[in-house]
Design a protein around this motif. Sequence first.
Motif, PDB file in Angstrom:
ATOM      1  N   GLY A   1      -2.996  17.531  -6.851  1.00  0.00           N
ATOM      2  CA  GLY A   1      -1.871  16.639  -6.629  1.00  0.00           C
ATOM      3  C   GLY A   1      -2.028  15.307  -7.335  1.00  0.00           C
ATOM      4  N   PHE A   2      -1.150  14.400  -6.992  1.00  0.00           N
ATOM      5  CA  PHE A   2      -1.056  13.091  -7.645  1.00  0.00           C
ATOM      6  C   PHE A   2      -2.330  12.255  -7.464  1.00  0.00           C
ATOM      7  N   ILE A   3      -2.665  11.925  -6.226  1.00  0.00           N
ATOM      8  CA  ILE A   3      -3.874  11.142  -5.989  1.00  0.00           C
ATOM      9  C   ILE A   3      -5.110  11.957  -6.348  1.00  0.00           C
ATOM     10  N   GLY A   4      -5.086  13.250  -6.019  1.00  0.00           N
ATOM     11  CA  GLY A   4      -6.239  14.110  -6.300  1.00  0.00           C
ATOM     12  C   GLY A   4      -6.593  14.177  -7.767  1.00  0.00           C
TER      13      GLY A   4
ATOM     14  N   ARG B   1       7.252  -5.313  -0.002  1.00  0.00           N
ATOM     15  CA  ARG B   1       6.755  -3.980   0.348  1.00  0.00           C
ATOM     16  C   ARG B   1       5.305  -3.814  -0.103  1.00  0.00           C
ATOM     17  N   SER B   2       4.635  -2.869   0.553  1.00  0.00           N
ATOM     18  CA  SER B   2       3.258  -2.532   0.183  1.00  0.00           C
ATOM     19  C   SER B   2       3.279  -1.384  -0.818  1.00  0.00           C
ATOM     20  N   TYR B   3       2.778  -1.646  -2.022  1.00  0.00           N
ATOM     21  CA  TYR B   3       2.650  -0.649  -3.059  1.00  0.00           C
ATOM     22  C   TYR B   3       1.190  -0.566  -3.470  1.00  0.00           C
ATOM     23  N   GLY B   4       0.838   0.491  -4.151  1.00  0.00           N
ATOM     24  CA  GLY B   4      -0.533   0.612  -4.618  1.00  0.00           C
ATOM     25  C   GLY B   4      -0.622   1.423  -5.898  1.00  0.00           C
ATOM     26  N   TYR B   5      -1.245   0.836  -6.915  1.00  0.00           N
ATOM     27  CA  TYR B   5      -1.479   1.589  -8.144  1.00  0.00           C
ATOM     28  C   TYR B   5      -2.541   2.635  -7.863  1.00  0.00           C
ATOM     29  N   VAL B   6      -2.311   3.863  -8.300  1.00  0.00           N
ATOM     30  CA  VAL B   6      -3.143   4.985  -7.872  1.00  0.00           C
ATOM     31  C   VAL B   6      -4.625   4.807  -8.225  1.00  0.00           C
ATOM     32  N   LYS B   7      -4.928   4.176  -9.346  1.00  0.00           N
ATOM     33  CA  LYS B   7      -6.340   3.994  -9.702  1.00  0.00           C
ATOM     34  C   LYS B   7      -6.997   2.934  -8.825  1.00  0.00           C
ATOM     35  N   ASN B   8      -6.213   2.010  -8.300  1.00  0.00           N
ATOM     36  CA  ASN B   8      -6.750   1.071  -7.314  1.00  0.00           C
ATOM     37  C   ASN B   8      -7.036   1.787  -5.997  1.00  0.00           C
ATOM     38  N   ILE B   9      -6.217   2.786  -5.670  1.00  0.00           N
ATOM     39  CA  ILE B   9      -6.432   3.584  -4.468  1.00  0.00           C
ATOM     40  C   ILE B   9      -7.730   4.372  -4.596  1.00  0.00           C
ATOM     41  N   VAL B  10      -7.941   4.952  -5.767  1.00  0.00           N
ATOM     42  CA  VAL B  10      -9.185   5.694  -6.017  1.00  0.00           C
ATOM     43  C   VAL B  10     -10.387   4.762  -5.888  1.00  0.00           C
ATOM     44  N   PHE B  11     -10.264   3.540  -6.409  1.00  0.00           N
ATOM     45  CA  PHE B  11     -11.320   2.535  -6.281  1.00  0.00           C
ATOM     46  C   PHE B  11     -11.648   2.297  -4.810  1.00  0.00           C
ATOM     47  N   GLN B  12     -10.632   2.193  -3.972  1.00  0.00           N
ATOM     48  CA  GLN B  12     -10.855   1.956  -2.551  1.00  0.00           C
ATOM     49  C   GLN B  12     -11.458   3.172  -1.863  1.00  0.00           C
ATOM     50  N   MET B  13     -11.042   4.363  -2.261  1.00  0.00           N
ATOM     51  CA  MET B  13     -11.621   5.575  -1.683  1.00  0.00           C
ATOM     52  C   MET B  13     -13.096   5.697  -2.040  1.00  0.00           C
ATOM     53  N   MET B  14     -13.427   5.391  -3.280  1.00  0.00           N
ATOM     54  CA  MET B  14     -14.827   5.443  -3.678  1.00  0.00           C
ATOM     55  C   MET B  14     -15.632   4.384  -2.928  1.00  0.00           C
ATOM     56  N   GLY B  15     -15.018   3.235  -2.668  1.00  0.00           N
ATOM     57  CA  GLY B  15     -15.685   2.205  -1.879  1.00  0.00           C
ATOM     58  C   GLY B  15     -16.013   2.701  -0.482  1.00  0.00           C
ATOM     59  N   ILE B  16     -15.110   3.461   0.111  1.00  0.00           N
ATOM     60  CA  ILE B  16     -15.344   4.029   1.437  1.00  0.00           C
ATOM     61  C   ILE B  16     -16.477   5.051   1.390  1.00  0.00           C
TER      62      ILE B  16
END
Length: 324
Positions: free
Chosen positions: A11-14, A194-209
């Motif tokens: 998928g998109f984020i994946g 509104r709250s938006y998020g660029y997908v590569k920033n989301i990946v950065f946060q997931m890796m941080g977790i």
Amino acid sequence: MMRTLVTGGSGFIGTNLIDELSVRGSQVLNLDIDPPKKELHRLYWQQCDILDFDLTLKNFEKFQPTHVVHLAARTDTLSTNLDDYVVNTDGTANVLNCVKATTDVQRVIITSSQFVFAPPGIPRNDEDFNPIGAYGMSKVFSERATRTAGLVCVWTITRPTNIWGPWHPRYPREFWLVLKKGFYFHPGGKPTVRSYGYVKNIVFQMMGILDAQPSLVNGRVYYLGDLPIPLLDWANGFSLAITGKPVKIIPRPLLKTISAVGSIINYAGIRFPISLSRYRSMTEDYFSPVDITIKQFGTPPYSLQEGIKETVNWLNLYWSENFA
């Protein structure tokens, strides 16, 4: 060596997450019904429906992941029937049971949604819910199942905001295409935040977790996204990048009238670019507490303009291949 199992990795984020995991040298297994969007990702793909518990467990047992990121889901809001989101409820339960049965799993991320709490306002705590529709309710079910699963590994629930970027499943044929054709009109008056998020920033946060000390993430909920911004800034950035012109702004009463007509046209089965539901989305504030996530894991690496530039580069290629 990290062995990361990603459900819904096609998928998109994946797709963006697997890009990052492969760069980091993690072993990766993508369990997804659909093949990857990128040919290079076929190396990691195993066709699997997470509603098939036996097959899902077989893949867990064979791969023996140390980390699991659960992304597989139905993410649209088209249905009002909770049973239509069984992949979010029963599918998540299957993944949780597979995690419990796999001794090597050290960490798991269960992906929920900001739609577990409708605007206005923000949740008072992690278990304060006010879901939007059947989709939001299905994610409430998945969060509750995670909390009661009895996991012995480190687990974290994430709630992505409105995520955008390369490989988005709808925007290239909807918002961005409407913008490209000059059919987008932005409501005037009070700015919508509104709250938006660029997908590569989301990946950065997931890796941080995944990298964080267990005490910072175990049993916690983190919203994923960039800091809230005026919707006009986001729309105007894309308009300038795609058309070279700022968006057209018209009075709200006029736009609402057009939206009402659009809803009637859509109901008749004729596609129209704006409806009353779209109008509400354009005029209703919806922001989430992503500042907590940013404080914990750092400032996301991509600015709004950098994200727009990368996305438009991908969009131009996508449009040339699909609308030539």
